[in-house]
Design an enzyme around this catalytic site. Structure first.
Site, PDB file in Angstrom:
ATOM      1  N   ASP A  80       0.820  -1.205   0.000  1.00 14.06           N
ATOM      2  CA  ASP A  80       0.000   0.000   0.000  1.00 14.06           C
ATOM      3  C   ASP A  80       0.867   1.275   0.000  1.00 14.06           C
ATOM      4  O   ASP A  80       1.883   1.325   0.704  1.00 14.06           O
ATOM      5  CB  ASP A  80      -0.863  -0.037   1.267  1.00 14.06           C
ATOM      6  CG  ASP A  80      -2.005   0.941   1.222  1.00 14.06           C
ATOM      7  OD1 ASP A  80      -2.898   0.770   0.382  1.00 14.06           O
ATOM      8  OD2 ASP A  80      -2.012   1.887   2.036  1.00 14.06           O
TER       9      ASP A  80
ATOM     10  N   GLU B 286      14.100 -14.136   2.563  1.00 10.54           N
ATOM     11  CA  GLU B 286      14.417 -15.122   3.608  1.00 10.54           C
ATOM     12  C   GLU B 286      13.465 -16.315   3.461  1.00 10.54           C
ATOM     13  O   GLU B 286      13.705 -17.395   3.973  1.00 10.54           O
ATOM     14  CB  GLU B 286      14.208 -14.513   5.009  1.00 10.54           C
ATOM     15  CG  GLU B 286      15.198 -13.421   5.361  1.00 10.54           C
ATOM     16  CD  GLU B 286      14.771 -12.644   6.620  1.00 10.54           C
ATOM     17  OE1 GLU B 286      13.899 -13.133   7.371  1.00 10.54           O
ATOM     18  OE2 GLU B 286      15.316 -11.541   6.828  1.00 10.54           O
TER      19      GLU B 286
HETATM   20  C1  GLC Z   1      -4.165   2.937  -0.973  1.00 15.64           C
HETATM   21  C2  GLC Z   1      -5.359   2.032  -0.968  1.00 15.64           C
HETATM   22  C3  GLC Z   1      -6.557   2.827  -0.563  1.00 15.64           C
HETATM   23  C4  GLC Z   1      -6.332   3.342   0.840  1.00 15.64           C
HETATM   24  C5  GLC Z   1      -5.043   4.152   0.923  1.00 15.64           C
HETATM   25  C6  GLC Z   1      -4.610   4.398   2.338  1.00 15.64           C
HETATM   26  O1  GLC Z   1      -4.235   3.892  -1.949  1.00 15.64           O
HETATM   27  O2  GLC Z   1      -5.511   1.424  -2.215  1.00 15.64           O
HETATM   28  O3  GLC Z   1      -7.735   2.090  -0.634  1.00 15.64           O
HETATM   29  O4  GLC Z   1      -7.414   4.143   1.234  1.00 15.64           O
HETATM   30  O5  GLC Z   1      -3.969   3.513   0.291  1.00 15.64           O
HETATM   31  O6  GLC Z   1      -4.171   3.216   2.928  1.00 15.64           O
END
Ligand code: GLC
Length: 546
Positions: free
Chosen positions: A207, A263
């Protein structure tokens, strides 16, 4: 060097909350995914990426994790998650989790402790700064540590009385960023990664990986004459994201994370990053593939449905992600419009787009429901469950539409449409967590099953072909020259194998003179393999052997 598995695979993204509800509470769950494994496998996608189902207050529906070692009760238990991993592996498939490393929920015990005082053991685990002057004396942002805007707009510093200090959030205020300059915090997250890998997951979608590090000196971001961030240039809100995004330390961190993942063997690390192609490419490593294994290149989410657009895109991908790198082809996800939105709701165009996605050199990544042509469900900002549109409540919806901006992500997270019954067969609950799209009466899996020429069956056939034809999975790609206007063609080569893909973006039929030895796939019944030529119907497409 042999091609790693994650460069040859295909990815099906599941948003667990909306996939299948096994216990009738209106919310999809892990057992629901387990019950639909036959369906998923028959699509021919080999890797599943699940949006997060860890413990979370669900303020951002799982992208705000409060415990990385446990599962949110509405999705099931750790045993369910382990069973899912096992089931996927039994079927010879892979599964990657969604790893939110940049931030935790403000309800995570790490943050609660960090926030409690300036001198607790985790005081430095998050990014804390003093105000340049006593709070209340400054006007607006001037009381904040610096001018940095968050990715969602507005200054991203938030005041915590307990410490009389500000903490930094790249996304929304309840998602405080971890401080990766603190070795203990970094180790704790690496151990979280190890924890998941020990459970057997095959890797991660990472993310907002491009904001992992922020400028060490907290320098102000420069002014930019740009209102809204775009996929290729995340600067926006009249600010260049110079010191908050794509910092050199983040590229280094990618290499470090790679060694942690290794790992446990060959693991997929797929970065959610954004920005200029020259820059995001750096997440993959130096000259060799020693950083993240894959990155999303989101500019293509704004695709145009023309042969010229895709010719240009493929050319760019080949230049920026040559062997030993591999591009990812993605046309929708849980944050952006469904692909059919850009296709004028035309399912024939959607078939052509899938033909391209499954045969071009790259890893296809498809969001659940795309295989039946699920569409955005327009909803007012005011009643949104997604926290994002609430930030913009005062701005009328038409301004967003006019600027081509997308804010209410509920619209693309509606329940999977399994059939034409109430709740689209997704749940037996009285009320589903988000409303079901009214088009489920016609757009659903059951209908797709019945029609041999449906989008669903095209996706399934392409999935099979991709698995069978090694040239499509790992072969080189060469764009064909001199084709009729509106027609795109490329040759995939592996050893002595040569597979040609032809796609007609035009509504008129086209004829391509070509020597070929056999036809693997025809997109429409009007596509014809003639002697020394191929006739493509309007919006037709073919895969042939040379
Ligand atoms: C990314 C995710 C989204 C989320 C954001 C914060 O863009 O795809 O859905 O709200 O990160 O974590």
């Amino acid at each position: 060097m042999t091609t790693p598995w994650y460069h040859k695979t295909s990815i099906y993204q599941i948003y667990p909350r909306s996939f299948y509800d096994s216990n009738g509470d209106g919310i999809g769950d892990i057992k629901g995914i387990l019950q639909k494994m036959d369906y998923i496998q028959a699509l021919g996608f080999e890797t599943i990426w699940c949006s997060p189902f860890f413990s979370s207050p669900q303020a951002d529906f799982g992208y705000d994790i409060s415990d990385y070692a446990d599962i949110a009760p509405e999705y099931g238990t750790m045993d369910d998650a382990l069973q899912l991993i096992e089931e996927v592996h039994t079927r010879g498939m892979r599964i990657v989790f969604d790893m939110v490393m940049n931030h935790t929920s403000d309800q995570h015990r790490w943050f609660k402790e960090s926030r409690s005082s300036r001198d607790n053991p985790k005081a430095d685990w998050y990014i804390w700064r003093d105000s340049p002057r006593p709070v209340g004396e400054g006007v607006g942002v001037r009381a904040k540590p610096n001018n940095w805007n968050s990715m969602t707009g507005g200054n991203g510093w938030h005041y915590a009385e307990e410490r009389d200090q500000y903490f930094w959030s790249s996304f929304l205020p309840f998602q405080p960023d971890l401080n990766y300059r603190n070795p203990e915090a970094k180790k704790a997250m690496f151990d979280t990664v190890r924890f998941c890998l020990e459970k057997g997951v095959d890797g991660f979608r990472l993310d907002i990986f491009n904001v992992i590090y922020k400028d060490a000196e907290f320098r102000d971001n420069p002014f930019a004459f740009k209102l809204a961030p775009t996929e290729d240039d995340p600067s926006g809100f009249f600010q260049e994201a110079k010191y908050t995004l794509n910092q050199p330390e983040s590229f280094e961190f990618a290499r470090e994370l790679r060694s942690v993942a290794e790992e446990f063997g060959e693991k997929m690390l797929l970065g959610e990053v954004s920005g200029d192609r020259h820059i995001i490419r750096k997440f993959l490593g130096d000259e060799v593939n020693n950083g993240l294994g894959l990155v999303f290149d989101f500019a293509m989410l704004d695709f145009k449905f023309t042969a010229e657009y895709f010719r240009e895109l493929i050319g760019e991908m080949e230049r920026h992600y040559p062997d030993p790198f591999m591009p990812v082809y993605v046309f929708s996800n849980h944050d952006k419009h469904r692909s059919i939105f850009r296709l004028g709701d035309d399912l024939r165009k959607s078939k052509l787009l899938h033909l391209l996605q499954m045969t071009v050199r790259g890893v296809p990544c498809m969001y659940y429901g795309e295989e039946i042509g699920m569409a955005d469900l327009k909803q007012p900002f005011g009643s949104a469950l997604d926290p994002l549109p609430h930030k913009y409540k005062r701005i009328p919806r038409f301004v967003f539409d006019l600027l081509g901006l997308f804010a209410n992500r509920d619209e693309v997270r509606t329940p999977m449409q399994w059939d034409g019954t109430k709740n689209a067969g997704f749940s037996s609950a009285k009320k589903t967590w988000l409303p079901v799209h009214e088009n489920h009466a016609s757009i659903n899996v059951e209908n797709g099953d019945k029609d041999k020429d449906s989008l669903l069956n095209v996706v399934r056939t392409l999935g099979k072909i991709r698995i069978e034809e090694a040239a499509l999975r790992e072969g080189s790609l060469e764009l064909m020259e001199g084709l009729p206007s509106g027609v795109l063609g490329y040759v995939r080569k592996l050893g002595g194998e040569k597979v040609v893909v032809l796609l007609n973006f035009d509504k008129l039929a086209k004829e391509v003179p070509i020597e070929y030895s056999g036809c693997i796939f025809k997109l429409s019944s009007g596509d014809e393999a003639k002697e020394k030529a191929i006739r493509l119907n309007g919006l037709g497409g073919m895969i042939v052997k040379m």
